[in-house]
Scaffold this active site. Structure first.
Site, mmCIF file in Angstrom:
data_model
loop_
_atom_site.group_PDB
_atom_site.id
_atom_site.type_symbol
_atom_site.label_atom_id
_atom_site.label_comp_id
_atom_site.label_asym_id
_atom_site.label_seq_id
_atom_site.Cartn_x
_atom_site.Cartn_y
_atom_site.Cartn_z
ATOM 1 C CG ASP A 35 -2.085 0.960 1.076
ATOM 2 O OD1 ASP A 35 -3.243 0.499 1.068
ATOM 3 O OD2 ASP A 35 -1.833 2.187 0.962
ATOM 4 C CB THR A 38 -3.013 7.616 -1.097
ATOM 5 O OG1 THR A 38 -4.227 6.937 -0.716
ATOM 6 C CG2 THR A 38 -2.310 6.845 -2.204
ATOM 7 C CG PHE A 83 -8.771 -4.786 -2.109
ATOM 8 C CD1 PHE A 83 -10.157 -4.799 -2.051
ATOM 9 C CD2 PHE A 83 -8.091 -5.895 -1.616
ATOM 10 C CE1 PHE A 83 -10.860 -5.880 -1.529
ATOM 11 C CE2 PHE A 83 -8.774 -6.992 -1.093
ATOM 12 C CZ PHE A 83 -10.155 -6.985 -1.045
ATOM 13 C CB THR A 127 -16.556 -0.385 -9.075
ATOM 14 O OG1 THR A 127 -17.728 0.362 -8.731
ATOM 15 C CG2 THR A 127 -15.899 0.311 -10.267
ATOM 16 C CG ASP A 128 -22.088 -0.698 -8.676
ATOM 17 O OD1 ASP A 128 -21.204 0.171 -8.500
ATOM 18 O OD2 ASP A 128 -23.167 -0.687 -8.062
ATOM 19 C CD GLU A 129 -19.150 4.720 -9.109
ATOM 20 O OE1 GLU A 129 -19.276 4.941 -7.904
ATOM 21 O OE2 GLU A 129 -18.732 5.563 -9.902
ATOM 22 C CE1 TYR A 152 -12.859 4.321 -8.466
ATOM 23 C CE2 TYR A 152 -15.224 4.382 -8.904
ATOM 24 C CZ TYR A 152 -14.109 3.757 -8.352
ATOM 25 O OH TYR A 152 -14.262 2.559 -7.694
ATOM 26 C CB SER A 153 -16.795 4.785 -13.422
ATOM 27 O OG SER A 153 -17.246 5.849 -14.214
ATOM 28 C CE LYS A 156 -11.824 -0.109 -9.653
ATOM 29 N NZ LYS A 156 -10.772 -0.785 -8.843
ATOM 30 C CB VAL A 208 -28.257 16.381 -0.070
ATOM 31 C CG1 VAL A 208 -29.017 15.478 -1.039
ATOM 32 C CG2 VAL A 208 -28.279 15.800 1.342
ATOM 33 N NE ARG A 216 -24.100 6.215 -6.495
ATOM 34 C CZ ARG A 216 -24.662 6.942 -7.468
ATOM 35 N NH1 ARG A 216 -25.891 6.675 -7.871
ATOM 36 N NH2 ARG A 216 -23.993 7.928 -8.040
ATOM 37 C CG HIS A 278 -24.827 12.589 -9.282
ATOM 38 N ND1 HIS A 278 -25.401 13.301 -8.254
ATOM 39 C CD2 HIS A 278 -24.525 11.375 -8.763
ATOM 40 C CE1 HIS A 278 -25.458 12.550 -7.172
ATOM 41 N NE2 HIS A 278 -24.932 11.373 -7.460
HETATM 42 P P1 NAD Z 1 -9.901 3.386 -0.415
HETATM 43 O O1 NAD Z 1 -9.726 4.675 -1.155
HETATM 44 O O2 NAD Z 1 -10.469 3.416 0.949
HETATM 45 O O3 NAD Z 1 -8.502 2.624 -0.320
HETATM 46 C C1 NAD Z 1 -7.605 2.554 -1.382
HETATM 47 C C2 NAD Z 1 -6.267 2.055 -0.839
HETATM 48 O O4 NAD Z 1 -5.371 1.935 -1.956
HETATM 49 C C3 NAD Z 1 -5.605 3.016 0.149
HETATM 50 O O5 NAD Z 1 -5.094 2.298 1.232
HETATM 51 C C4 NAD Z 1 -4.489 3.647 -0.665
HETATM 52 O O6 NAD Z 1 -3.377 4.047 0.129
HETATM 53 C C5 NAD Z 1 -4.126 2.521 -1.615
HETATM 54 N N1 NAD Z 1 -3.473 3.000 -2.847
HETATM 55 C C6 NAD Z 1 -3.886 4.019 -3.649
HETATM 56 N N2 NAD Z 1 -3.026 4.167 -4.671
HETATM 57 C C7 NAD Z 1 -2.079 3.205 -4.525
HETATM 58 C C8 NAD Z 1 -0.937 2.840 -5.280
HETATM 59 N N3 NAD Z 1 -0.599 3.515 -6.389
HETATM 60 N N4 NAD Z 1 -0.178 1.818 -4.868
HETATM 61 C C9 NAD Z 1 -0.511 1.137 -3.730
HETATM 62 N N5 NAD Z 1 -1.570 1.449 -2.967
HETATM 63 C C10 NAD Z 1 -2.359 2.461 -3.371
HETATM 64 O O7 NAD Z 1 -10.773 2.481 -1.384
HETATM 65 P P2 NAD Z 1 -11.873 1.380 -1.029
HETATM 66 O O8 NAD Z 1 -13.177 2.045 -0.883
HETATM 67 O O9 NAD Z 1 -11.373 0.505 0.053
HETATM 68 O O10 NAD Z 1 -11.913 0.573 -2.409
HETATM 69 C C11 NAD Z 1 -11.036 -0.523 -2.614
HETATM 70 C C12 NAD Z 1 -11.267 -1.083 -4.002
HETATM 71 O O11 NAD Z 1 -12.619 -1.490 -4.149
HETATM 72 C C13 NAD Z 1 -11.031 -0.051 -5.122
HETATM 73 O O12 NAD Z 1 -10.411 -0.715 -6.198
HETATM 74 C C14 NAD Z 1 -12.425 0.408 -5.509
HETATM 75 O O13 NAD Z 1 -12.469 0.814 -6.854
HETATM 76 C C15 NAD Z 1 -13.214 -0.870 -5.286
HETATM 77 N N6 NAD Z 1 -14.637 -0.710 -4.948
HETATM 78 C C16 NAD Z 1 -15.008 0.141 -3.950
HETATM 79 C C17 NAD Z 1 -16.361 0.222 -3.588
HETATM 80 C C18 NAD Z 1 -16.813 1.140 -2.464
HETATM 81 O O14 NAD Z 1 -18.015 1.282 -2.264
HETATM 82 N N7 NAD Z 1 -15.917 1.756 -1.700
HETATM 83 C C19 NAD Z 1 -17.317 -0.543 -4.264
HETATM 84 C C20 NAD Z 1 -16.895 -1.398 -5.304
HETATM 85 C C21 NAD Z 1 -15.547 -1.483 -5.610
HETATM 86 O O1 DAU Z 2 -20.796 1.824 -6.688
HETATM 87 C C1 DAU Z 2 -19.510 1.533 -6.215
HETATM 88 C C2 DAU Z 2 -18.756 2.819 -5.986
HETATM 89 O O2 DAU Z 2 -19.336 3.444 -4.853
HETATM 90 C C3 DAU Z 2 -17.259 2.601 -5.784
HETATM 91 O O3 DAU Z 2 -16.705 2.091 -6.972
HETATM 92 C C4 DAU Z 2 -16.566 3.929 -5.421
HETATM 93 O O4 DAU Z 2 -15.202 3.687 -5.103
HETATM 94 C C5 DAU Z 2 -17.254 4.513 -4.200
HETATM 95 O O5 DAU Z 2 -16.692 5.772 -3.904
HETATM 96 C C6 DAU Z 2 -18.757 4.667 -4.443
HETATM 97 O O6 DAU Z 2 -19.023 5.696 -5.434
HETATM 98 P P1 DAU Z 2 -20.242 6.737 -5.264
HETATM 99 O O7 DAU Z 2 -19.941 7.929 -6.068
HETATM 100 O O8 DAU Z 2 -21.539 6.056 -5.464
HETATM 101 O O9 DAU Z 2 -20.099 7.021 -3.674
HETATM 102 P P2 DAU Z 2 -20.147 8.381 -2.819
HETATM 103 O O10 DAU Z 2 -20.131 7.967 -1.389
HETATM 104 O O11 DAU Z 2 -19.145 9.374 -3.270
HETATM 105 O O12 DAU Z 2 -21.577 8.948 -3.170
HETATM 106 C C7 DAU Z 2 -22.762 8.193 -2.954
HETATM 107 C C8 DAU Z 2 -23.941 9.031 -3.423
HETATM 108 O O13 DAU Z 2 -24.092 10.153 -2.527
HETATM 109 C C9 DAU Z 2 -23.772 9.640 -4.803
HETATM 110 O O14 DAU Z 2 -25.041 9.662 -5.452
HETATM 111 C C10 DAU Z 2 -23.297 11.062 -4.525
HETATM 112 C C11 DAU Z 2 -23.995 11.384 -3.218
HETATM 113 N N1 DAU Z 2 -23.263 12.332 -2.330
HETATM 114 C C12 DAU Z 2 -21.983 12.020 -2.003
HETATM 115 C C13 DAU Z 2 -21.264 12.868 -1.176
HETATM 116 C C14 DAU Z 2 -19.829 12.550 -0.828
HETATM 117 C C15 DAU Z 2 -23.906 13.450 -1.833
HETATM 118 O O15 DAU Z 2 -25.080 13.703 -2.108
HETATM 119 N N2 DAU Z 2 -23.194 14.275 -1.000
HETATM 120 C C16 DAU Z 2 -21.891 14.035 -0.668
HETATM 121 O O16 DAU Z 2 -21.279 14.867 0.081
#
Ligand code: NAD
Ligand code: DAU
Length: 337
Positions: A35, A38, A83, A127-129, A152-153, A156, A208, A216, A278
């Site tokens: 890791d 970051t 991850f 990710t589903d995105e 981002y998406s 991915k 919001v 979601r 969005h």
């Molecule tokens: P996060 O942002 O909390 O964690 C990401 C981790 O990756 C951190 O520890 C960061 O330090 C590390 N990292 C970033 N860049 C790096 C690099 N270049 N080399 C090594 N380490 C690095 O993310 P998360 O929410 O835990 O998501 C993890 C994975 O799951 C991601 O690939 C994300 O796309 C995927 N995912 C997330 C969600 C969600 O809802 N959070 C849903 C579906 C898929």
């Molecule tokens: O669907 C999986 C994805 O879910 C992962 O791949 C991403 O890593 C993860 O960040 C997440 O993406 P979203 O964009 O769906 O998550 P976020 O928590 O940023 O936002 C969820 C919803 O809430 C989205 O419709 C935006 C809205 N939102 C988010 C924030 C941060 C707000 O309305 N206000 C906010 O301040």
């Protein structure tokens, strides 16, 4: 046979929950956690496994070819779970370059190295995105065409397709998972649920986006990680597995639920400018994962959200250090302010 697993991004939200879940219960697994630490990585997340003899931490970047090669050689890596990513959509809108470096180039370096060392399985946490946005009905299946909308998406989706191409072209045993929105302990407070919990606790406004009616499909992080474990043990090379818990919620419903649970007033809600591009609605069909791998989600949103809120109440020290640092600078820079 021992599995020597390279887990990347294991200091982040989902990765650290995964390591804390799997290591104590499996003696056939050794984990090397690579890791970069970051802003989203936090070694404190891994306190439960610090002393575990099967756990090793390496601070470094998945884009560092020499380091990645060294790790594969030194630790005889035969499984990879990727991850590591830049994971926040809003940040990708502010600046996309690091998203393509880490998510695309970094994944490519891991795939090339895995090919050289002939790993037994490479799990790409997608990710589903990648599927884009849904209208009011229907769900994403594994056959839904990819149509990502944010930097981002799209990064991915690139990584996801590249991983599958390594299976198709070189026979690398790649498995891709596409999970919906996770919630639970240790989530960085830039994401909707922890942000709204922490702002409510501090009597700060809850921003919001747009009309608050975006949907979601929520899954508790442990349900996601149980699915990753099953994919590790039984996922078939070249396959994609959707992971989701059929828990669709409008953003505003979640915000209201959090306010109610914390005894706070709806006047804290502030409707702000919408996120550019969005996505309106995500909903995931995980029938394939359930029928072919025997996985099913165990946690019900209404209960797991309460335990999640309680976790943030009980772990103020964890998030206080975060929200006083770099995060605040980011928050001020957001396009909405
Ligand atoms: P996060 O942002 O909390 O964690 C990401 C981790 O990756 C951190 O520890 C960061 O330090 C590390 N990292 C970033 N860049 C790096 C690099 N270049 N080399 C090594 N380490 C690095 O993310 P998360 O929410 O835990 O998501 C993890 C994975 O799951 C991601 O690939 C994300 O796309 C995927 N995912 C997330 C969600 C969600 O809802 N959070 C849903 C579906 C898929
Ligand atoms: O669907 C999986 C994805 O879910 C992962 O791949 C991403 O890593 C993860 O960040 C997440 O993406 P979203 O964009 O769906 O998550 P976020 O928590 O940023 O936002 C969820 C919803 O809430 C989205 O419709 C935006 C809205 N939102 C988010 C924030 C941060 C707000 O309305 N206000 C906010 O301040």
């Amino acid at each position: 046979m021992t599995k020597n697993i390279l887990v990347t991004g294991g200091a982040g939200f989902i990765g650290s929950n995964f390591i804390n879940y799997i290591l104590p219960k499996r003696d056939d697994i050794k984990i090397v956690n690579l890791d970069k630490l970051t802003y989203a990585g936090n070694l404190n997340n891994l306190a439960p496994v610090f002393q575990n003899k099967n756990y090793t931490f390496v601070k470094g970047d998945i884009c560092n070819t020499e380091l990645v090669d060294y790790i594969f050689r030194k630790y005889s890596i035969n499984y990879v779970i990727n991850f590591a990513a830049e994971s926040h959509v809003d940040r990708s809108i502010l600046g996309s370059e690091i998203f393509f470096k880490t998510n695309v180039l970094g994944t490519n370096i891991l795939l090339e190295t895995s090919k050289r060392y002939e790993v037994e399985k490479f799990i790409q946490i997608s990710t589903d995105e990648v599927y884009g946005s849904l209208g009011p009905s229907g769900k994403f299946t594994e056959n839904t065409p990819l149509a990502p909308n944010s930097p981002y998406s799209s990064s991915k989706a690139s990584a996801d397709l590249m991983a599958l191409s390594f299976h198709h072209t070189y026979g690398l045993p790649v498995v891709v998972t596409r999970c919906s929105n996770n919630y639970g302990p240790l989530q960085f407070p830039e994401k909707l649920i922890p942000l709204m919990i922490i702002n409510s606790m501090n009597n700060k406004k809850l921003p919001v986006y747009g009309d608050g009616l975006n949907v979601r499909d929520w899954i508790y992080v442990l349900d996601h990680n149980k699915a990753v474990e099953i994919v590790l043990d039984s996922g078939a090379p070249g396959e994609v597995y959707n992971i989701g818990a059929d828990q669709e919620m409008k953003n505003i419903e979640i915000v209201n639920l959090i306010l109610k649970a914390l005894g706070k007033d709806e006047s804290l809600i502030e409707y702000v400018k919408d996120r550019p591009g969005h996505d309106r609605r995500y909903a995931i069909d995980s029938t394939k994962t359930q029928t072919e791998l025997g996985w099913k989600p165990d946690y019900v949103f209404e209960e797991a959200i309460v335990s999640t809120i309680n976790w943030y109440k009980e772990n103020q020290a964890w998030w206080e250090t975060i929200i006083s640092g770099e995060y605040l600078d980011y928050y001020k820079k957001q396009y909405k302010s």
